[in-house]
Design a protein around this motif. Structure first.
Motif, mmCIF file in Angstrom:
data_model
loop_
_atom_site.group_PDB
_atom_site.id
_atom_site.type_symbol
_atom_site.label_atom_id
_atom_site.label_comp_id
_atom_site.label_asym_id
_atom_site.label_seq_id
_atom_site.Cartn_x
_atom_site.Cartn_y
_atom_site.Cartn_z
ATOM 1 N N MET A 156 0.820 -1.206 0.000
ATOM 2 C CA MET A 156 0.000 0.000 0.000
ATOM 3 C C MET A 156 0.858 1.261 0.000
ATOM 4 S SD MET A 156 -2.898 -1.453 -0.092
ATOM 5 C CE MET A 156 -3.958 -0.026 0.064
ATOM 6 N N PHE A 157 2.030 1.179 0.605
ATOM 7 C CA PHE A 157 2.931 2.332 0.675
ATOM 8 C C PHE A 157 4.331 1.841 1.070
ATOM 9 C CE2 PHE A 157 0.555 1.853 4.614
ATOM 10 C CZ PHE A 157 1.562 1.703 5.551
ATOM 11 N N GLU A 158 5.307 2.735 0.945
ATOM 12 C CA GLU A 158 6.684 2.434 1.333
ATOM 13 C C GLU A 158 7.073 3.271 2.544
ATOM 14 O OE1 GLU A 158 8.852 1.107 -2.813
ATOM 15 O OE2 GLU A 158 8.817 3.255 -2.294
ATOM 16 N N VAL A 159 7.873 2.670 3.405
ATOM 17 C CA VAL A 159 8.311 3.343 4.623
ATOM 18 C C VAL A 159 9.832 3.436 4.614
ATOM 19 C CG1 VAL A 159 8.315 3.277 7.140
ATOM 20 C CG2 VAL A 159 6.334 2.414 5.880
ATOM 21 N N PRO A 160 10.401 4.636 4.543
ATOM 22 C CA PRO A 160 11.865 4.762 4.607
ATOM 23 C C PRO A 160 12.368 4.265 5.960
ATOM 24 C CG PRO A 160 10.865 6.784 3.788
ATOM 25 C CD PRO A 160 9.748 5.943 4.317
ATOM 26 N N ASN A 161 13.191 3.260 5.919
ATOM 27 C CA ASN A 161 13.715 2.692 7.167
ATOM 28 C C ASN A 161 15.056 2.023 6.879
ATOM 29 O OD1 ASN A 161 14.235 1.345 9.562
ATOM 30 N ND2 ASN A 161 12.100 0.737 9.886
ATOM 31 N N PRO A 162 16.166 2.711 7.169
ATOM 32 C CA PRO A 162 17.481 2.148 6.872
ATOM 33 C C PRO A 162 17.879 0.997 7.789
ATOM 34 C CG PRO A 162 17.705 4.211 8.060
ATOM 35 C CD PRO A 162 16.248 4.052 7.761
ATOM 36 N N ASN A 163 17.116 0.786 8.857
ATOM 37 C CA ASN A 163 17.458 -0.264 9.817
ATOM 38 C C ASN A 163 16.863 -1.625 9.451
ATOM 39 O OD1 ASN A 163 18.818 1.629 11.475
ATOM 40 N ND2 ASN A 163 16.833 2.274 12.339
ATOM 41 N N VAL A 164 16.036 -1.642 8.406
ATOM 42 C CA VAL A 164 15.366 -2.879 8.001
ATOM 43 C C VAL A 164 15.710 -3.171 6.547
ATOM 44 C CG1 VAL A 164 13.143 -4.063 7.773
ATOM 45 C CG2 VAL A 164 13.486 -2.397 9.599
ATOM 46 N N ALA A 165 15.852 -4.432 6.223
ATOM 47 C CA ALA A 165 16.174 -4.821 4.849
ATOM 48 C C ALA A 165 15.112 -4.314 3.886
ATOM 49 C CB ALA A 165 16.297 -6.343 4.747
ATOM 50 N N ASN A 166 15.567 -3.893 2.725
ATOM 51 C CA ASN A 166 14.662 -3.382 1.702
ATOM 52 C C ASN A 166 13.598 -4.417 1.350
ATOM 53 O OD1 ASN A 166 13.880 -1.292 -0.070
ATOM 54 N ND2 ASN A 166 14.835 -2.366 -1.785
ATOM 55 N N ASN A 167 12.365 -3.941 1.106
ATOM 56 C CA ASN A 167 11.233 -4.797 0.741
ATOM 57 C C ASN A 167 10.792 -5.721 1.877
ATOM 58 O OD1 ASN A 167 10.773 -3.823 -1.841
ATOM 59 N ND2 ASN A 167 12.232 -5.229 -2.776
ATOM 60 N N THR A 168 11.079 -5.323 3.093
ATOM 61 C CA THR A 168 10.573 -6.062 4.251
ATOM 62 C C THR A 168 9.253 -5.439 4.693
ATOM 63 O OG1 THR A 168 12.786 -6.654 4.998
ATOM 64 C CG2 THR A 168 11.037 -6.760 6.637
#
Length: 208
Positions: A156-168
């Motif tokens: 539904m949306f993307e959340v910028p979060n450098p602490n979590v693997a991309n596409n998690t």
């Protein structure tokens, strides 16, 4: 008269020999024809038997395939017969969940015994409904913390979060459910963007 008989004697003997040879040849031909007539029915029966055996094997294979297909269809019918009903019940469960989440924690803390009992009753109703659906093969899709899978998740949306693997999957907006091997409803989720690559993505990048 005797001389004429003597003169004709050799010719008569030769004629008789020729007639005898012809008769023997005819008898031999008739015997051979009779033997062929005896062999032909045997060969015909063998050919017919081979044809019937082939038809029987084909029919047996078709019946076996039909039995397996019927068993599979019966199994699917039992497993997925409640699909439409389960999907409708999920809508009811969603409404119960929204009703529960509408009340802030402060309101719950300040609620009197009557409102507390009402809230607990709604929560119990929701749990009972989901437990009933689970007994009929409907299970919740565990999405949060999992790698995004378009077969089970709907982003539904993307959340910028450098602490979590991309596409998690980092947030579940609406829970997803599956029935048997089929997705009843995909989970609506928010996925991480900009974090470290997953192992699969890193391997793909290395191969390229």
């Amino acid at each position: 008269m005797t001389e004429e008989t003597n003169k004709n004697g050799p010719d008569a003997a030769a004629h008789e020999a020729e007639v005898s040879a012809t008769t023997e040849g005819q008898v031999a031909d008739e015997s051979e024809a009779s033997a062929e007539q005896l062999l032909d029915p045997v060969e015909a029966l063998q050919a017919e038997n081979a044809d019937l055996r082939d038809r029987f094997l084909r029919l047996a294979a078709e019946m076996d395939n039909l039995r397996r297909r019927t068993d599979r269809e019966i199994k699917d019918a039992k497993s997925y017969a409640v699909t439409g009903f389960a999907r409708d019940m999920l809508s009811v469960s969603d409404n119960l969940r929204r009703a529960i989440e509408t009340l802030p924690d402060e309101a719950r803390a300040a609620a009197d015994a009557t409102w507390t009992a009402l809230i607990e009753g709604v929560e119990m109703t929701e749990r009972g409904m989901l437990a009933t659906l689970e007994r009929h093969g409907v299970r919740k899709i565990e999405a949060e913390g999992q790698k995004f899978d378009p077969n089970f998740h709907q982003a539904m949306f993307e959340v910028p979060n450098p602490n979590v693997a991309n596409n998690t999957v980092v947030q579940v907006v609406q829970a997803g459910y599956a029935i048997g091997e089929r997705v009843l409803r995909p989970a609506m989720v928010g996925v991480a963007k900009g974090g470290p690559k997953t192992e699969t993505a890193a391997e793909d990048a290395t191969k390229v």
